[in-house]
Design an enzyme around this catalytic site. Structure first.
Site, PDB file in Angstrom:
ATOM      1  N   GLU A  39      -4.887   9.945 -24.221  1.00 21.59           N
ATOM      2  CA  GLU A  39      -5.929  10.028 -22.968  1.00 21.59           C
ATOM      3  C   GLU A  39      -7.190  10.891 -23.663  1.00 21.59           C
ATOM      4  O   GLU A  39      -6.824  11.851 -24.524  1.00 21.59           O
ATOM      5  CB  GLU A  39      -5.141  10.883 -21.999  1.00 21.59           C
ATOM      6  CG  GLU A  39      -6.270  11.198 -20.852  1.00 21.59           C
ATOM      7  CD  GLU A  39      -5.442  12.104 -19.748  1.00 21.59           C
ATOM      8  OE1 GLU A  39      -4.375  11.631 -19.446  1.00 21.59           O
ATOM      9  OE2 GLU A  39      -5.922  12.957 -19.091  1.00 21.59           O
TER      10      GLU A  39
ATOM     11  N   GLU B 148       1.467  15.030 -19.802  1.00 22.42           N
ATOM     12  CA  GLU B 148       1.245  16.334 -20.208  1.00 22.42           C
ATOM     13  C   GLU B 148       2.318  17.349 -19.377  1.00 22.42           C
ATOM     14  O   GLU B 148       1.786  18.136 -18.441  1.00 22.42           O
ATOM     15  CB  GLU B 148      -0.280  16.793 -19.515  1.00 22.42           C
ATOM     16  CG  GLU B 148      -1.511  16.091 -20.328  1.00 22.42           C
ATOM     17  CD  GLU B 148      -2.691  16.218 -19.702  1.00 22.42           C
ATOM     18  OE1 GLU B 148      -2.806  17.089 -18.577  1.00 22.42           O
ATOM     19  OE2 GLU B 148      -3.537  15.926 -20.150  1.00 22.42           O
TER      20      GLU B 148
END
Length: 863
Positions: free
Chosen positions: A556, A479
């Site tokens: 994820e 991220e």
């Protein structure tokens, strides 16, 4: 005729595998002595500079010299360190007096020993525990003959900003707390007393989005080698599996049997100050310990610089590394001078092939399979960040029993021993380097060190880890903020280039959150091998249409919120918090989230919502659920006193939440039947009863012997449910297939707490000062039923050859210390972790609680 055929096939095999050796140094000359033995027979080749036209001659190879002594020693350096919490600038000097410092054995995490406090600078997001500055010192005697040896101290990990001195001489600094590193200390050693000092600075906070721990939290080693040796992380072995009658770039003929094409790169160092010659011997042993290949070549001119050699070998009908049978081979690289072995370096590796396909997903050794993964942070619950092999093994055992076949090391390089366990136990691994690049996520995080250190840290991770067969993916980031900035293009290309320069055998991925290609600059770099998407499960279906020809992995998923043993309404799905701007005002006075799997973070989804989508589509190579275990820090959605996460499928103490059994019913073939919730409620209350099951057509539910009906999963259902008016007694579920009973499970109304039950995961452990026994403490009624809301304070007494390493109960908002001899039960359970000493004997644990029958358990320890 048959004899002629055998000779023909034999010669084809000898010529089929490309045999190659080279040196990067232009001055290095390599001569081949003997080569490996296709079909188990020896073949000698005429001596030749590196690789040329080699003519096979059927002959028995001359035996090579055997080692006459241990040429390389690698000693555990964990004992007899002294520790001081605070800053002592004079401690780097040998003259400093440390007699009042605490004596301890590494690995050590000083944060986990502290008290929870909302005012601690790491904040609840960092676990609410103290950080600061600490010093370590150790006095030791130099290894024998150190003047003529290379002596290296190796740190597997120090969190963070470590600085190291030896006899007052500064060795260097390593900011990143997850990197392994070493210093060559030979020239600073002296006869007699030597002192090494380490400063660890974790004072600048906040620096992490989760609990990091503080200190020398991984193992330390002292290595002694000859001055001509294999360098640290100096071998790279790849072993491609080639099926019978298939093609491979280094196999020029199709063969009628399976082979492994093994490529070995060996990095040598010469610190003698002179040109050297040496013989390098490569020995390959199969998983049963049998020598299957032996080869040697001479390096006639080895300079002071590091020289790299490449060699190819073939192994016939290899034993493959797989999830079910994780077989490993062993390479022993020996360096000989004057007929003596002066260095010996071992490398484990596995033979396997894998593939990611844009349409078909993932396959291992030619077999299609789904990556069924979880993300794991590095803390070990009550033990903190301090590495313990048994604690890591227990986590992986619990995950394996759930059906997990893959681990994402979120979001940093793990301890080396963790990867060893994954190799041994059969887990695939996504090895991750960074949680941020140059743009910060917290004020004092790695972005401060990224410009100077990212290349070194990434290279060291790849070099250290690339021989592990478990690793199938390199992740360069999670991220990352540069997704949203044009700088992401150049940085992505640079990082991928660093990885590919060291290992071209594995794909490179980054876990992305920006779902629009035109806005995602990491994706626009066009450098990643696989698209890794975090969350956004509703986008799985149309991914092939939106990204044609692109390989896909859900890196994820989920972020569901649950507290073990806590149940409220199950009639709707809730997002806690509802967005990233609104203050969280929902929740409950128990600081808990329902275990019914109906609560998730706003960016995520429930476990069932996610898995229903992932399982539908072949192009979804797999998923990594956030997370396998609860972890310290990031206690979303609750504020203080919450101090650990609610995301885990298993709580912090290692006790499964109910969703564990949903995955077990889907991800394993073993029969599963699990019913929830407990059966202690107010009279007449309407209770949702769920059942997870597999290997059956239906489940019938009974209350006190009366059938409440049969239920079967419809369409994509993952559980069945009944709305039941509570009455005390026994709730029984029976699963059946074709009318035949498969499993029976019962939940009974419990009475008042009456006694304590102690259950050890292992009653026999090693007397090595490291091994652990995890003892589950259950609060029972007089009839032996777990009391689901019991919160009795349990005091522990330990006698014998062990001690309590930690206590826990899995409650995310408990402020009780982990290092204590007491713990309150939470929903009827708590945990005591026993650690052995180095003396064989027994450990007796006694559990005492007011008003309850006392109980004891004995653990045996031995060598």
């Amino acid at each position: 005729m048959l004899s002629n055929f055998r000779v023909l096939v034999f010669l084809m095999a000898a010529l089929s595998v490309s045999r190659h050796c080279e040196a990067k140094s232009a001055n290095t000359v390599i001569t081949r002595h003997s080569l490996s033995r296709p079909f188990g027979k020896a073949i000698s080749f005429a001596e030749s500079d590196c690789f040329g036209s080699l003519n096979p001659i059927l002959a028995i190879t001359t035996a090579l010299p055997k080692p006459i002594s241990e040429p390389r020693t690698r000693t555990n350096f964990n004992k007899n360190w002294k520790f001081f919490l605070g800053d002592e600038s004079g401690a780097k000097s040998n003259a400093y007096l440390d007699s009042k410092w605490r004596l301890l054995t590494l690995p050590h995490d000083w944060s986990i020993e502290g008290k929870f406090d909302e005012k601690n600078p790491a904040k609840p997001e960092g676990g609410g525990l103290p950080t600061g500055i600490g010093w370590y010192r150790k006095e030791f005697t130099a290894p024998p003959n150190y003047q003529n040896r290379l002596i290296t101290i190796e740190f597997d990990g120090v969190y963070k900003n470590s600085e190291v001195w030896i006899n007052g001489k500064y060795l260097g600094k390593r900011p990143y707390g997850y990197s392994s590193f070493s210093y060559e200390i030979s020239k600073f050693l002296k006869t007699g007393k030597n002192i090494i000092a380490v400063k660890v600075d974790n004072s600048a906070q906040p620096d992490s989005r989760w609990y990091s721990g503080s200190g020398i939290y991984r193992n330390v080693w002292l290595t002694s080698t000859a001055k001509v040796a294999v360098s640290n992380w100096g071998t790279f072995v790849t072993a491609d599996y080639v099926k019978a009658n298939s093609f491979h770039p280094n196999v020029h003929h199709q063969l009628p049997f399976d082979i492994a094409v093994v490529k070995i790169k060996t990095n040598l160092i010469n610190k003698t100050g002179k040109i050297q010659s040496a013989i390098v011997v490569q020995n390959i042993y199969d998983p049963k310990g049998k020598l299957v290949k032996k080869d040697a070549f001479t390096i006639k001119k080895l300079g002071a610089v590091e020289d790299l050699t490449n060699e190819f070998y073939d192994i016939n009908n290899p034993m493959l590394w797989s999830i079910e049978n994780p077989f490993q081979y062993k390479l022993v690289t020996q360096i000989l001078q004057n007929g003596k072995v002066i260095d010996s370096y071992e490398t484990k590796f596995g033979v396997r092939s894998f593939d990611f396909d844009a349409e078909k997903g993932f396959s291992l050794n030619g077999k299609s399979m789904k990556i069924l993964g979880v993300c794991l942070h590095h803390d070990l619950g009550a033990l903190g960040a301090a590495v313990n092999v048994r604690a890591m093994e227990r986590q992986l055992e619990i995950m394996k029993a759930m059906g997990v076949n893959a681990i994402r090391t979120s979001h940093n390089p793990p301890a080396p021993e963790f990867l060893d366990l994954c190799d041994k136990m059969g887990f695939l691994v996504m090895d991750e380097a960074f949680d941020m690049w140059a743009k910060k996520k917290t004020k004092n995080d790695y972005h401060l060190n990224y410009p100077e250190w990212h290349k070194r840290d990434l290279e060291d991770m790849i070099k250290r880890d690339r021989n592990h067969p478990s690793i199938i993916l390199w992740s360069i980031g999670n991220e990352i903020r540069e997704q949203f900035d044009s700088t992401g293009i150049a940085i992505t290309k640079e990082l991928v280039g660093i990885v590919k320069n060291l290992d071209k055998t594995r794909p490179v991925i980054s876990a992305l959150t920006e779902t629009k290609a035109e806005k995602n600059f990491i994706y626009q770099a066009n450098a990643l091998d696989i698209y890794g998407l975090n969350y956004n499960h509703k986008l799985y279906k149309d991914f092939p249409k939106n990204y044609p020809g692109v390989k896909f992995l859900a890196t994820e998923t989920t972020s569901a919120l649950e507290t073990r043993g806590f149940y409220d309404t199950a009639d709707s799905i809730r997002r806690w918090p509802k967005d990233g701007k609104t203050k969280f005002t929902e929740g409950n006075k128990e600081w808990s989230a329902s275990a019914y799997d109906n609560v998730s973070a706003y960016w995520g989804s429930t476990h069932e919502e996610t898995w229903k989508e992932a399982k539908k589509y072949d192009h979804v190579s797999g998923l990594f659920v956030w997370t396998g275990f609860d972890y310290l820090g990031e206690p979303l959605p609750y504020p203080w006193p919450a101090r650990s996460s609610y995301f885990g499928i298993v709580d912090l103490a290692g006790f499964p939440k109910d969703t564990y059994y949903m995955y077990q019913s889907e991800w394993t073939s073993k029969p599963v039947l699990h019913i929830l919730p407990h059966w202690n409620w107010e009279a007449g209350k309407s209770v949702d009863v769920w059942a997870y099951y597999n290997n059956a057509d239906e489940v019938e539910l009974y209350l006190n012997g009366n059938s409440l009906g049969k239920k079967s999963k419809q369409n994509d259902d993952l559980h069945v449910l009944w709305d039941v008016n509570f009455e005390p007694g026994t709730l029984k579920a029976v699963s059946r297939k074709n009318g035949k009973e498969v499993l029976v499970r019962e939940v009974k109304t419990a009475g008042a707490p009456a006694k304590i039950e102690l259950i050890a995961d292992r009653k026999n452990i090693k007397a090595d000062g490291k091994d652990l026994s995890f003892v589950t403490v259950r609060i029972l009624d007089a009839a032996g039923n777990v009391v689901p809301n019991a919160d009795n304070l349990v005091n522990f007494k330990v006698e014998g050859n062990g001690f309590i390493a930690g206590v826990d109960n899995g409650f995310q908002a408990s402020l009780e210390p982990f290092k204590a001899n007491y713990r309150k039960a939470f929903h009827g359970l708590c945990l005591a972790i026993l650690q052995s000493t180095e003396k064989s004997g027994t450990i007796k644990l006694t559990a005492i609680a007011v008003g309850l029958t006392t109980n004891s358990i004995i653990i045996k320890t031995g060598k």
